[in-house]
Write an enzyme that holds these catalytic residues in place. Structure first.
Site, PDB file in Angstrom:
ATOM      1  N   GLY A  89       0.785  -1.226   0.000  1.00 20.22           N
ATOM      2  CA  GLY A  89       0.000   0.000   0.000  1.00 20.22           C
ATOM      3  C   GLY A  89       0.813   1.272   0.000  1.00 20.22           C
ATOM      4  O   GLY A  89       0.261   2.367   0.077  1.00 20.22           O
ATOM      5  N   GLN A  90       2.146   1.131  -0.095  1.00 21.06           N
ATOM      6  CA  GLN A  90       2.947   2.350  -0.104  1.00 21.06           C
ATOM      7  C   GLN A  90       2.623   3.184  -1.334  1.00 21.06           C
ATOM      8  O   GLN A  90       2.301   2.651  -2.388  1.00 21.06           O
ATOM      9  CB  GLN A  90       4.432   1.989  -0.093  1.00 21.06           C
ATOM     10  CG  GLN A  90       4.853   1.378   1.222  1.00 21.06           C
ATOM     11  CD  GLN A  90       6.258   0.812   1.176  1.00 21.06           C
ATOM     12  OE1 GLN A  90       7.085   1.279   0.403  1.00 21.06           O
ATOM     13  NE2 GLN A  90       6.510  -0.192   1.985  1.00 21.06           N
ATOM     14  N   ARG A  91       2.779   4.464  -1.138  1.00 17.69           N
ATOM     15  CA  ARG A  91       2.354   5.385  -2.193  1.00 17.69           C
ATOM     16  C   ARG A  91       2.956   5.019  -3.550  1.00 17.69           C
ATOM     17  O   ARG A  91       2.293   5.061  -4.580  1.00 17.69           O
ATOM     18  CB  ARG A  91       2.749   6.812  -1.813  1.00 17.69           C
ATOM     19  CG  ARG A  91       2.095   7.881  -2.633  1.00 17.69           C
ATOM     20  CD  ARG A  91       2.494   9.254  -2.135  1.00 17.69           C
ATOM     21  NE  ARG A  91       1.710   9.679  -0.983  1.00 17.69           N
ATOM     22  CZ  ARG A  91       0.484  10.188  -1.082  1.00 17.69           C
ATOM     23  NH1 ARG A  91      -0.087  10.325  -2.251  1.00 17.69           N
ATOM     24  NH2 ARG A  91      -0.181  10.560  -0.012  1.00 17.69           N
TER      25      ARG A  91
END
Lengths: 371, 188
Positions: free
Chosen positions: B75-77
């Site tokens: 889910g990291q940018r």
């Protein structure tokens, strides 16, 4: 009835195709080329998805071509493939690469398996040629871990002993390095090897081994100046075999290939396996060493490992040939004169390098012993 | 069966021997929401050693006679742009929210609304896990639902479920909802 026969025929053709080079070669080529990023970590990399996508395209193209060739449509294809005859084990195995298009997990495990196979193959080749793996290569090879554990115990003992003899080894190297021909230190390999030649008349006593061993050692020690060079030196010793392990491809300096035409070097090369059998043994044990030092940075590790290997080789030589060692000292000094007059600057350079090396060795020793 | 266009791959699906029905579930949400922990909890695995996901994880879980293939994508940018590539043929979207991370409620709401607009997720049921209810500062699920405007979603089934992936509390309730709604629907 007729339909059934047709199914049989279609299935047979499909099975034949899945075993034919037209299918097998492109598919296995694809896998071999792309498998290197697939490890057996729990987590998948984003690139896996991309590669899976490419794989789907490839398979689709190949199957489409075949269906066109034999003139069947997808409907017939499915019917044939889901017929009872298609349920046999052998057929199912053939279908695996096809099913992998729709099943990422299956695809992934096929790729991981392929990657393992290639790595094992490469390791085997290296082992066959060398009897042991260069340590800088054991680091990334998961397959080694079991072996590593086993060898860890032996190694610790060896290390203990080697520590005692370490200083001695260092001082001996000091003597040796001025005398030693500079095969591994950026001097052109052939002359280096030639210089060595006189010290080892073929067929003379075993004592000659020591200078050879020392030459190898120096070769290695020369490589200690930088981690990069270390791997080069390692490469010279450990063949240019593997594509999986890029370090090995490093330029060959004083090692085998350029030395070929020169008898002295050949002698060196051929004497290695026999004379340094013990060393290789030692080195093999050392394969386990990478574990406890994982806390060190990679380059440090490499250097530490290499240094250790050389040290242990020296010991092995000493242990294996008590006579040789005594005789080695005079013999070791014997070739002293030749290199010195030839290039005085070299020896100055050598001294500097030696200084550096010694310093490095001290540092490494500290690090290693602390652990 | 789409005949010639994307035909062959859909054909290959049928070659699979198993008669078991499969569901493709995609697990999304901001980094540190607890997606991987949830995934492991679903698969009854150890949840103590989880590190930020750089790629994705996939696990197959058997539930209510179905095989659930759950995809948990980092889910990291910098990874979020890749989410799109995993949405094909999705049967259910699970969106995980860190209920204690109030500062990022807006960000997570934006990401969710973008997902909802994705063509590939049109009409795909949505299960929101209001995770980390074990933390004292966690907002209640109802509050989060309001913040996300879930009640305005009319084009799909949705549900919000408070849970703690670490303790496992509430996770099974969410799965039950999946099975009662999605599975039955799919079987029809």
């Amino acid at each position: 009835m007729a339909e059934e026969e047709e199914e049989d025929w279609v299935l047979e053709s499909i099975v034949g195709y899945l075993g034919s080079p037209e299918w097998v070669i492109p598919v296995s080529d694809f896998m071999e080329i792309k498998c290197s990023v697939f490890d057996d970590e729990d987590e998948s990399k984003l690139t896996y998805t991309e590669i899976h996508q490419q794989y789907k395209q490839l398979v689709e193209k190949l199957l489409d071509n075949h269906m066109q060739e034999i003139g069947i449509n997808e409907q017939q294809f499915v019917e044939a493939c889901t017929s009872p005859f298609a349920k046999s084990k052998t057929v199912q195995v053939l279908f695996q690469p096809v099913l992998a298009t729709d099943d990422f997990q299956m695809f992934r495990s096929l790729m991981v398996q392929k990657n393992m196979e290639l790595q094992l193959q490469a390791l085997r080749v290296i082992k066959e040629r060398q009897g042991a793996l260069p340590e800088c290569l054991t680091d990334g090879a998961d397959v080694m871990s079991e072996l590593e554990q086993q060898e860890m115990k032996i190694l610790q003992e060896v290390l203990k002993k080697s520590k005692e003899e370490y200083d001695e080894g260092l001082s001996q190297r000091t003597v040796g390095s001025t005398s030693g021909p500079c095969s591994g230190r950026g001097a052109p390999p052939a002359p280096g090897a030639l210089e060595e030649a006189p010290t080892q008349d073929p067929g003379s006593s075993r004592a000659q081994v020591s200078p050879v061993g020392r030459a190898a050692l120096e070769e290695a020690a020369g490589g200690l100046n930088s981690p990069e060079e270390t791997s080069c030196a390692a490469a010279t010793k450990h063949t240019t075999a593997s594509k999986v392990l890029p370090v090995v491809r490093a330029p060959v300096k004083g090692g085998e290939p350029p030395a070929d035409p020169c008898p002295g070097a050949q002698e060196q090369g051929s004497s290695k396996p026999s004379s340094t059998e013990a060393c290789l043994d030692e080195a093999r044990r050392e394969a386990g060493i990478s574990k406890p030092y994982t806390e060190l940075s990679e380059s440090q590790q490499q250097r530490a490992q290499y240094l250790r290997e050389q040290r242990d080789k020296l010991q092995a030589l000493k242990r294996g040939q008590p006579n040789g060692r005594q005789m080695a000292s005079p013999e070791g000094r014997a070739p002293d004169p030749p290199p010195a007059p030839v290039t005085p600057e070299v020896s100055a350079e050598e001294k500097k390098k030696l200084q550096k090396r010694k310093h490095l060795a001290e540092k490494l020793k500290e690090e290693v012993i602390k652990k | 069966m789409g005949e010639s266009q994307k035909g062959l791959l859909s054909v290959i699906q049928k070659l699979k021997g198993s008669t078991e029905q499969e569901l493709r579930i995609v697990l999304l949400g901001l980094d540190n929401a607890g997606k991987t922990t949830l995934l492991k909890s679903l698969a009854s695995e150890e949840v103590n050693t989880i590190t930020p996901t750089q790629g994705f994880n996939i696990k197959s879980v058997a539930s209510h006679g179905m095989k659930l293939n759950v995809w948990d994508i980092g889910g990291q940018r910098k990874i979020r742009p890749f989410w799109k590539k995993y949405l094909d043929n999705t049967d259910l979207l699970i969106y995980v929210i860190d209920s204690a991370d109030k500062k990022r409620f807006e960000e997570t709401g934006l990401e969710l609304s973008e997902l909802i607009d994705e063509e590939n997720l049109k009409g795909v049921p949505l299960l929101v896990f209001a995770n980390k209810q074990d933390l004292a500062t966690a907002s209640p699920a109802s509050e989060i639902a309001e913040g996300l405007n879930l009640h305005t979603y009319r084009d799909r089934e949705w549900q919000i479920q408070a849970c703690s992936a670490v303790s496992g509390e509430g996770v099974q309730d969410g799965m039950n909802w999946i099975c009662n709604n999605i599975v039955n629907q799919k079987k029809k």
